[in-house]
Design a protein around this motif. Sequence first.
Motif, PDB file in Angstrom:
ATOM      1  N   GLU A 143       0.815  -1.210   0.000  1.00  0.00           N
ATOM      2  CA  GLU A 143       0.000   0.000   0.000  1.00  0.00           C
ATOM      3  C   GLU A 143       0.849   1.260   0.000  1.00  0.00           C
ATOM      4  OE1 GLU A 143      -3.269   0.137  -0.409  1.00  0.00           O
ATOM      5  OE2 GLU A 143      -3.232  -2.039  -0.623  1.00  0.00           O
ATOM      6  N   ASN A 144       2.004   1.227  -0.677  1.00  0.00           N
ATOM      7  CA  ASN A 144       2.788   2.458  -0.773  1.00  0.00           C
ATOM      8  C   ASN A 144       1.990   3.513  -1.534  1.00  0.00           C
ATOM      9  OD1 ASN A 144       3.824   2.717  -3.749  1.00  0.00           O
ATOM     10  ND2 ASN A 144       4.183   0.566  -3.216  1.00  0.00           N
ATOM     11  N   GLU A 145       2.264   4.775  -1.258  1.00  0.00           N
ATOM     12  CA  GLU A 145       1.423   5.850  -1.791  1.00  0.00           C
ATOM     13  C   GLU A 145       1.432   5.881  -3.313  1.00  0.00           C
ATOM     14  OE1 GLU A 145       0.603  10.603  -1.027  1.00  0.00           O
ATOM     15  OE2 GLU A 145       2.668   9.864  -0.976  1.00  0.00           O
ATOM     16  N   PHE A 146       2.585   5.643  -3.914  1.00  0.00           N
ATOM     17  CA  PHE A 146       2.678   5.694  -5.372  1.00  0.00           C
ATOM     18  C   PHE A 146       1.744   4.665  -6.005  1.00  0.00           C
ATOM     19  CE2 PHE A 146       4.607   6.480  -9.402  1.00  0.00           C
ATOM     20  CZ  PHE A 146       5.335   7.645  -9.255  1.00  0.00           C
ATOM     21  N   TYR A 147       1.764   3.456  -5.479  1.00  0.00           N
ATOM     22  CA  TYR A 147       0.892   2.411  -6.036  1.00  0.00           C
ATOM     23  C   TYR A 147      -0.566   2.703  -5.714  1.00  0.00           C
ATOM     24  CZ  TYR A 147      -1.236  -2.050  -7.083  1.00  0.00           C
ATOM     25  OH  TYR A 147      -2.054  -3.017  -7.602  1.00  0.00           O
ATOM     26  N   ARG A 148      -0.827   3.134  -4.519  1.00  0.00           N
ATOM     27  CA  ARG A 148      -2.211   3.389  -4.107  1.00  0.00           C
ATOM     28  C   ARG A 148      -2.851   4.453  -4.993  1.00  0.00           C
ATOM     29  NH1 ARG A 148      -4.023   6.784  -0.353  1.00  0.00           N
ATOM     30  NH2 ARG A 148      -1.908   7.198   0.410  1.00  0.00           N
ATOM     31  N   MET A 149      -2.086   5.508  -5.314  1.00  0.00           N
ATOM     32  CA  MET A 149      -2.622   6.556  -6.175  1.00  0.00           C
ATOM     33  C   MET A 149      -2.770   6.078  -7.622  1.00  0.00           C
ATOM     34  SD  MET A 149      -3.594   9.173  -4.649  1.00  0.00           S
ATOM     35  CE  MET A 149      -3.700   9.382  -2.875  1.00  0.00           C
ATOM     36  N   GLY A 150      -1.831   5.249  -8.069  1.00  0.00           N
ATOM     37  CA  GLY A 150      -1.953   4.688  -9.407  1.00  0.00           C
ATOM     38  C   GLY A 150      -3.203   3.842  -9.537  1.00  0.00           C
ATOM     39  N   LYS A 151      -3.463   3.039  -8.534  1.00  0.00           N
ATOM     40  CA  LYS A 151      -4.654   2.187  -8.530  1.00  0.00           C
ATOM     41  C   LYS A 151      -5.921   3.038  -8.515  1.00  0.00           C
ATOM     42  CE  LYS A 151      -6.118  -2.161  -8.103  1.00  0.00           C
ATOM     43  NZ  LYS A 151      -5.789  -3.212  -9.086  1.00  0.00           N
ATOM     44  N   LYS A 152      -5.898   4.078  -7.714  1.00  0.00           N
ATOM     45  CA  LYS A 152      -7.090   4.923  -7.597  1.00  0.00           C
ATOM     46  C   LYS A 152      -7.347   5.679  -8.890  1.00  0.00           C
ATOM     47  CE  LYS A 152      -9.278   8.065  -4.316  1.00  0.00           C
ATOM     48  NZ  LYS A 152      -9.150   8.746  -3.000  1.00  0.00           N
ATOM     49  N   THR A 153      -6.269   6.117  -9.565  1.00  0.00           N
ATOM     50  CA  THR A 153      -6.410   6.870 -10.801  1.00  0.00           C
ATOM     51  C   THR A 153      -6.989   6.025 -11.918  1.00  0.00           C
ATOM     52  OG1 THR A 153      -4.479   8.221 -10.200  1.00  0.00           O
ATOM     53  CG2 THR A 153      -5.169   8.281 -12.504  1.00  0.00           C
ATOM     54  N   THR A 154      -6.634   4.741 -11.944  1.00  0.00           N
ATOM     55  CA  THR A 154      -7.005   3.886 -13.082  1.00  0.00           C
ATOM     56  C   THR A 154      -8.170   2.951 -12.792  1.00  0.00           C
ATOM     57  OG1 THR A 154      -5.329   2.255 -12.404  1.00  0.00           O
ATOM     58  CG2 THR A 154      -4.657   3.929 -13.995  1.00  0.00           C
ATOM     59  N   THR A 155      -8.747   3.021 -11.607  1.00  0.00           N
ATOM     60  CA  THR A 155      -9.898   2.173 -11.277  1.00  0.00           C
ATOM     61  C   THR A 155     -11.190   2.921 -11.582  1.00  0.00           C
ATOM     62  OG1 THR A 155      -8.701   1.010  -9.523  1.00  0.00           O
ATOM     63  CG2 THR A 155     -11.107   0.933  -9.456  1.00  0.00           C
ATOM     64  N   PHE A 184     -14.100  -0.125 -18.301  1.00  0.00           N
ATOM     65  CA  PHE A 184     -13.935   0.187 -19.715  1.00  0.00           C
ATOM     66  C   PHE A 184     -12.733  -0.561 -20.281  1.00  0.00           C
ATOM     67  CE2 PHE A 184     -16.432   4.130 -18.905  1.00  0.00           C
ATOM     68  CZ  PHE A 184     -17.368   3.947 -19.918  1.00  0.00           C
ATOM     69  N   ASN A 185     -11.714  -0.741 -19.456  1.00  0.00           N
ATOM     70  CA  ASN A 185     -10.498  -1.414 -19.901  1.00  0.00           C
ATOM     71  C   ASN A 185     -10.697  -2.922 -19.886  1.00  0.00           C
ATOM     72  OD1 ASN A 185      -9.307   1.118 -20.046  1.00  0.00           O
ATOM     73  ND2 ASN A 185      -8.489   0.981 -17.969  1.00  0.00           N
TER      74      ASN A 185
END
Length: 514
Positions: A185-197, A497-498
């Motif tokens: 749950e590092n911030e970089f991954y968490r934000m990436g997941k949130k952006t693309t979900t 969508f993806n």
Amino acid sequence: MFDHTKDYFNVFLRRESFFDMMKRLYDTFKDERYFGTYQGSIPVLTVCDPEIIKQITVKEFDHFLNHKPIVPTYYGVDPLWSKNLFSLRDTEWREMRSTLSPSFTSSKMKIIFSLMTECADNYVNYFLKQKKPIETECADNYVNYFLKQKKPIEIELKDTTTRYTNDVIATVAFGVTCDSINEKENEFYRMGKKTTTFTFLSNMKFLMYSIAPEFCKAINLQLFSSDIYHFFNKLIKDTIEAREKHGTVRPDMIHLLLEARKGKKVDDSSTEVIDTGFATVQESAIHTSPTKPIQEITDMDIAAQAMIFFFAGFDSVSVLMSFMGYELVVNPDIQIRLQKEIDDTLEECNGKLTYEALLKMKYMDMVISETLRKWPAAVITDRVCSKPFTIEPINPGETPVHLKVGDSIFIPNSAIQRDPKYFPNPDTFDPERFNDENKGNIKPYTYIPFGSGPRNCIGSRFAILEAKTIFFFMLSKFTFVAIDKTQIPIKLSKKSFNLAGENGIWVGLEQRSK
């Protein structure tokens, strides 16, 4: 024109996947060169004929410069989306594309590959010795993590590969070290997941923007939450401050944008002949010809480009990796042959993979190319008419189609690449379509996983290199196998969508015997 308004609502309401909907519509009108639908209240012309696709994307490109804006730039509601390269229009797009193109040349990919392998060595040494602090960047990170396991383990490919793509983007684009396979749950991954979900709420926002953009402006409807804005803006601000303070120069888009802000244009006159693969799209001359420097590049402009690069690299590349892993499970003979090529390449390299050796692997490229044919991350590409244009009738019963400024065009590349008249037995995963003898027979503009023409995907080299690297390292140590959770045949999720598996894409990893 045909009215299929309900089809798009079925996608937004999660009753059908976007991929399945486009394939069904394409098959319904398989004998037509084009057909019409409505996206909400907006008419859309879906173009199926390769010659018309060539006209629109290449020969008459000036008539179809732009994508349909999800969030119109002039509204100023969602600058992270409206100011990125995908959404920019006309002169602004030309200047930004020309500025960013040097980030994705073959020579830059070689540098990026070197960064990946250096980090991979650090990662391997950490897991082998269990002494060094975690330093993650590359494929060996994930290989050695799994090697620690005493028995074959179950993984969900989308989750695993997005962690890999996240860490690569973090180091290559931002100089940030992440370890998403261990620090879940590092911030970089968490934000990436949130952006693309894309949640149901996200789908509704996209729907609202497609049918009522003025209303969205009035209520200041934003696609992303405030913490995503804060994350990308702070990330760019901190990265810029650190580079300027320490004089750091990295071969990435942030450096190019900072140079452009100073009025400089980076030239890359590399003439290397080696490229990442058959599916790589080539840059148009308009991206390499001199243009005036972009004026007034703000931190927000830089953050917007970083966001779209992160968005595409985090999610789209992981789609390629996930479905390639699935196809290797259900086609074990193909996996065995690919592993044989990997073993031979390692032997030729004395156990240390080189950039040149990876890109000379023919069967690896054939497998990647076939995955991109059967499972392209972009279900469609689109264009918007910027000058009046007429599609002249050819077939009996056709009448001229007069396109006016602002009319939307869809190109259903995913469905075209499943058309049996272009690719026999299209549902069969067959890398031999792309061997030296056959690939030259592929009809132009029927294989366009990264789009075509000057407005193609800028990151095709990066995506292909990244996928080849991780599969080389993984398959040198492991075999992908079916487990109870593996859905065969796979069913596509209606919630995104993806491209994604209905219940994820689960596989097992079995360590190879030496």
